[in-house]
Design a protein around this motif. Sequence first.
Motif, PDB file in Angstrom:
ATOM      1  N   LEU A 182      -5.374  76.450  35.132  1.00  0.00           N
ATOM      2  CA  LEU A 182      -5.847  77.714  35.709  1.00  0.00           C
ATOM      3  C   LEU A 182      -7.121  78.180  35.030  1.00  0.00           C
ATOM      4  CD1 LEU A 182      -5.399  80.127  37.619  1.00  0.00           C
ATOM      5  CD2 LEU A 182      -3.992  81.186  35.842  1.00  0.00           C
ATOM      6  N   LYS A 183      -7.119  78.087  33.685  1.00  0.00           N
ATOM      7  CA  LYS A 183      -8.312  78.491  32.932  1.00  0.00           C
ATOM      8  C   LYS A 183      -9.484  77.559  33.244  1.00  0.00           C
ATOM      9  CE  LYS A 183      -9.973  79.571  28.291  1.00  0.00           C
ATOM     10  NZ  LYS A 183      -9.686  79.552  26.839  1.00  0.00           N
ATOM     11  N   LEU A 184      -9.189  76.252  33.358  1.00  0.00           N
ATOM     12  CA  LEU A 184     -10.232  75.280  33.672  1.00  0.00           C
ATOM     13  C   LEU A 184     -10.833  75.551  35.048  1.00  0.00           C
ATOM     14  CD1 LEU A 184     -11.821  72.639  33.233  1.00  0.00           C
ATOM     15  CD2 LEU A 184      -9.846  71.398  34.161  1.00  0.00           C
ATOM     16  N   THR A 185      -9.981  75.865  36.015  1.00  0.00           N
ATOM     17  CA  THR A 185     -10.456  76.148  37.380  1.00  0.00           C
ATOM     18  C   THR A 185     -11.390  77.351  37.395  1.00  0.00           C
ATOM     19  OG1 THR A 185      -8.410  75.262  38.320  1.00  0.00           O
ATOM     20  CG2 THR A 185      -9.747  76.666  39.751  1.00  0.00           C
ATOM     21  N   GLN A 186     -11.023  78.393  36.642  1.00  0.00           N
ATOM     22  CA  GLN A 186     -11.873  79.584  36.573  1.00  0.00           C
ATOM     23  C   GLN A 186     -13.231  79.256  35.930  1.00  0.00           C
ATOM     24  OE1 GLN A 186      -9.487  82.594  34.552  1.00  0.00           O
ATOM     25  NE2 GLN A 186      -8.954  83.507  36.524  1.00  0.00           N
ATOM     26  N   GLU A 187     -13.176  78.513  34.824  1.00  0.00           N
ATOM     27  CA  GLU A 187     -14.420  78.143  34.141  1.00  0.00           C
ATOM     28  C   GLU A 187     -15.290  77.253  35.032  1.00  0.00           C
ATOM     29  OE1 GLU A 187     -13.108  76.281  30.569  1.00  0.00           O
ATOM     30  OE2 GLU A 187     -12.677  78.186  29.523  1.00  0.00           O
ATOM     31  N   ALA A 188     -14.635  76.318  35.740  1.00  0.00           N
ATOM     32  CA  ALA A 188     -15.374  75.404  36.616  1.00  0.00           C
ATOM     33  C   ALA A 188     -16.004  76.159  37.785  1.00  0.00           C
ATOM     34  CB  ALA A 188     -14.432  74.318  37.141  1.00  0.00           C
ATOM     35  N   THR A 189     -15.285  77.151  38.314  1.00  0.00           N
ATOM     36  CA  THR A 189     -15.818  77.950  39.432  1.00  0.00           C
ATOM     37  C   THR A 189     -17.034  78.751  38.993  1.00  0.00           C
ATOM     38  OG1 THR A 189     -13.584  78.135  40.360  1.00  0.00           O
ATOM     39  CG2 THR A 189     -15.259  79.636  41.230  1.00  0.00           C
ATOM     40  N   ILE A 190     -16.947  79.354  37.801  1.00  0.00           N
ATOM     41  CA  ILE A 190     -18.098  80.094  37.259  1.00  0.00           C
ATOM     42  C   ILE A 190     -19.273  79.142  37.066  1.00  0.00           C
ATOM     43  CG2 ILE A 190     -18.995  81.349  35.251  1.00  0.00           C
ATOM     44  CD1 ILE A 190     -16.236  82.580  34.897  1.00  0.00           C
ATOM     45  N   ASN A 191     -19.000  77.938  36.572  1.00  0.00           N
ATOM     46  CA  ASN A 191     -20.042  76.927  36.392  1.00  0.00           C
ATOM     47  C   ASN A 191     -20.689  76.585  37.729  1.00  0.00           C
ATOM     48  OD1 ASN A 191     -21.254  74.166  36.119  1.00  0.00           O
ATOM     49  ND2 ASN A 191     -20.494  74.368  34.017  1.00  0.00           N
ATOM     50  N   GLY A 192     -19.860  76.446  38.776  1.00  0.00           N
ATOM     51  CA  GLY A 192     -20.377  76.155  40.112  1.00  0.00           C
ATOM     52  C   GLY A 192     -21.242  77.274  40.656  1.00  0.00           C
ATOM     53  N   ILE A 193     -20.803  78.526  40.432  1.00  0.00           N
ATOM     54  CA  ILE A 193     -21.559  79.693  40.913  1.00  0.00           C
ATOM     55  C   ILE A 193     -22.901  79.803  40.187  1.00  0.00           C
ATOM     56  CG2 ILE A 193     -21.583  82.232  40.957  1.00  0.00           C
ATOM     57  CD1 ILE A 193     -18.531  82.075  41.473  1.00  0.00           C
ATOM     58  N   THR A 194     -22.884  79.628  38.863  1.00  0.00           N
ATOM     59  CA  THR A 194     -24.144  79.733  38.108  1.00  0.00           C
ATOM     60  C   THR A 194     -25.095  78.588  38.471  1.00  0.00           C
ATOM     61  OG1 THR A 194     -23.104  78.566  36.246  1.00  0.00           O
ATOM     62  CG2 THR A 194     -23.105  80.975  36.163  1.00  0.00           C
ATOM     63  N   HIS A 195     -24.526  77.417  38.749  1.00  0.00           N
ATOM     64  CA  HIS A 195     -25.356  76.280  39.186  1.00  0.00           C
ATOM     65  C   HIS A 195     -26.049  76.612  40.505  1.00  0.00           C
ATOM     66  CE1 HIS A 195     -26.705  72.264  40.128  1.00  0.00           C
ATOM     67  NE2 HIS A 195     -25.947  72.217  41.220  1.00  0.00           N
ATOM     68  N   SER A 196     -25.309  77.210  41.447  1.00  0.00           N
ATOM     69  CA  SER A 196     -25.889  77.585  42.742  1.00  0.00           C
ATOM     70  C   SER A 196     -26.994  78.619  42.571  1.00  0.00           C
ATOM     71  CB  SER A 196     -24.796  78.146  43.667  1.00  0.00           C
ATOM     72  OG  SER A 196     -23.933  77.127  44.094  1.00  0.00           O
ATOM     73  N   PHE A 197     -26.766  79.589  41.681  1.00  0.00           N
ATOM     74  CA  PHE A 197     -27.791  80.611  41.440  1.00  0.00           C
ATOM     75  C   PHE A 197     -29.027  80.016  40.749  1.00  0.00           C
ATOM     76  CE2 PHE A 197     -24.633  84.144  42.028  1.00  0.00           C
ATOM     77  CZ  PHE A 197     -25.371  84.846  42.971  1.00  0.00           C
ATOM     78  N   THR A 198     -28.832  78.983  39.942  1.00  0.00           N
ATOM     79  CA  THR A 198     -29.982  78.309  39.321  1.00  0.00           C
ATOM     80  C   THR A 198     -30.858  77.655  40.389  1.00  0.00           C
ATOM     81  OG1 THR A 198     -28.705  77.854  37.302  1.00  0.00           O
ATOM     82  CG2 THR A 198     -30.685  76.541  37.661  1.00  0.00           C
ATOM     83  N   VAL A 199     -30.193  76.979  41.348  1.00  0.00           N
ATOM     84  CA  VAL A 199     -30.935  76.370  42.463  1.00  0.00           C
ATOM     85  C   VAL A 199     -31.623  77.464  43.287  1.00  0.00           C
ATOM     86  CG1 VAL A 199     -30.731  75.015  44.574  1.00  0.00           C
ATOM     87  CG2 VAL A 199     -29.396  74.373  42.553  1.00  0.00           C
ATOM     88  N   ALA A 200     -30.901  78.565  43.532  1.00  0.00           N
ATOM     89  CA  ALA A 200     -31.479  79.674  44.298  1.00  0.00           C
ATOM     90  C   ALA A 200     -32.706  80.254  43.598  1.00  0.00           C
ATOM     91  CB  ALA A 200     -30.428  80.769  44.502  1.00  0.00           C
ATOM     92  N   THR A 201     -32.688  80.246  42.263  1.00  0.00           N
ATOM     93  CA  THR A 201     -33.841  80.732  41.497  1.00  0.00           C
ATOM     94  C   THR A 201     -35.078  79.890  41.802  1.00  0.00           C
ATOM     95  OG1 THR A 201     -32.394  81.471  39.698  1.00  0.00           O
ATOM     96  CG2 THR A 201     -34.730  81.210  39.189  1.00  0.00           C
ATOM     97  N   TRP A 202     -34.921  78.557  41.788  1.00  0.00           N
ATOM     98  CA  TRP A 202     -36.057  77.680  42.060  1.00  0.00           C
ATOM     99  C   TRP A 202     -36.510  77.786  43.516  1.00  0.00           C
ATOM    100  CZ3 TRP A 202     -38.849  76.331  38.255  1.00  0.00           C
ATOM    101  CH2 TRP A 202     -38.284  76.147  36.989  1.00  0.00           C
ATOM    102  N   VAL A 203     -35.579  78.083  44.403  1.00  0.00           N
ATOM    103  CA  VAL A 203     -35.934  78.318  45.812  1.00  0.00           C
ATOM    104  C   VAL A 203     -36.847  79.531  45.926  1.00  0.00           C
ATOM    105  CG1 VAL A 203     -34.999  79.057  48.048  1.00  0.00           C
ATOM    106  CG2 VAL A 203     -33.916  77.179  46.810  1.00  0.00           C
TER     107      VAL A 203
END
Length: 512
Positions: free
Chosen positions: A449-470
């Motif tokens: 459960l903790k891993l899933t939460q951490e992984a989801t946050i990682n996925g969200i921040t990764h998407s926002f990083t791409v959005a930044t370069w966009v």
Amino acid sequence: MSTINANAAAPAKTIRRGPIIAALLIGAFVALLNQTLMNVALPKMMEDLSIAANTAQWLTTGFMLVNGVLIPLSAYLVEKFTTRQLFTTAMILFSIGTLVCALGTGFEMIMVGRVIQAVGAGILMPLMNIVFLRIFPIEERGKAMGLMAVAMIFAPAVGPTLSGWVVQHYSWRVLFYIVLPLAVLSTLLGMKTMQNVGKLTSPKLDKLGIVLSTLGFGGLLYGFSDAGTDGWNSATVYSCLILGVVALALFVWRELSHDNPLLEFRIFRYNMYSLTTVINIIVTMALYSGMILLPIYLQTIRGFTPVESGLMLLPGAILMGVMSPITGIIFDKIGARWLSVIGLVITTVTTWEFSQITDSTTYTHLILTYTARMFGMSMLMMPIVTAGLNQLPQRLATHGTAMSNTLRTVGGALGMALFVSLMTNRTKSVITDAVMSGAVSQTDKAGMLKLTQEATINGITHSFTVATWVTVAALVLALFIKKTSPQADFLKTEEAEPVKPEQPQLVKSQQA
């Protein structure tokens, strides 16, 4: 077409703009509010109607598809039917669809209501753009587009808060009963006060173009939206995208060789219109990144209620609604370049800030960052669109609006699918790597459960990083924006050489 050139931009003195603006803004506000109300209500509707998520998704995807298919028709409809006829028809259809949804006993009936609503909204939104361009002279268009942005921005941001509160305390049907009287009010106001704008030219309908555009834009929109739920490996996604690309290529070829095109692709020969359209698509994609990812973070990771996550968006929405008319007035004085550059700098910084969120980021920090992001966005959307449309001759304003709206819809769907798929793929990758390395055992429920939460946050921040370069890409392009005024209609000149003597009169009529 020459009759519309001199008359399309009707003199402000002969038109009572106030009632027309009021009717259009109320109608647009209601149509957009209706769409965002649904997003928060879907989980509750799934429960009450006993339907799966994939089925429920059609209530929003279907609405978007019908909208996307109708937008390319807007240029034809505006030249074929009067403003009054189109507005009244659009609002009556939207009101009937809303009533059908409110009374719907099952998914099928509600789906029919959503399609009827979408037909009305698909006519109304492009109509509002075109009417505003025609009733306001070029030196006041920034202010006009700023007014329009109030409805287009405020409604989508207020929707989640209102919907969350209603669903939490009442039946989701109440949402439709809130929308219905507003829709009826706009209909009655339009029937009483709406004036016809522009001259009718009775163009011929390109039926093959309609079929190809429906398959092209419909295939792309469905493919992109389905990729957000089923992933990019889905056979359905591939099939729809291939169908969409092939049909769209045939559609472009057809329109470039047709005497009365459904969409005038040759408008991309106007350099500033082309540049601003590309920036507009990129900005729309970046906007959707925040709209999609933040509610997932707030409700899935942080455990906030729909009301709390909706309230986080509210200050930004209010600020954006207040700033849009002010931005429009500034645009009329200084043009779009520096407004866009400053707005994109703010948007880039705040998007990067969202790429740094953790499981302990404070609610206050999120509100302040999102509000600042919306402040930046308020300096972008309408100035960029208006700067491009201002370069087009009045005859091509309807085609420019139709093209801009169509590509923005596709850009929004693409942005939604792109950022959701980036998030889900990164999340799955992080979980798989942790399990394969033995860092977490699949039998350890608390650890997973903790891993899933951490992984989801990682996925969200990764998407926002791409959005930044966009947004950085949009910022670079914005440096090349120039202030424009309507240019000679060289598309028409190519078809008939002896048009040159009419050009001074055309430009003069547009600036009047």
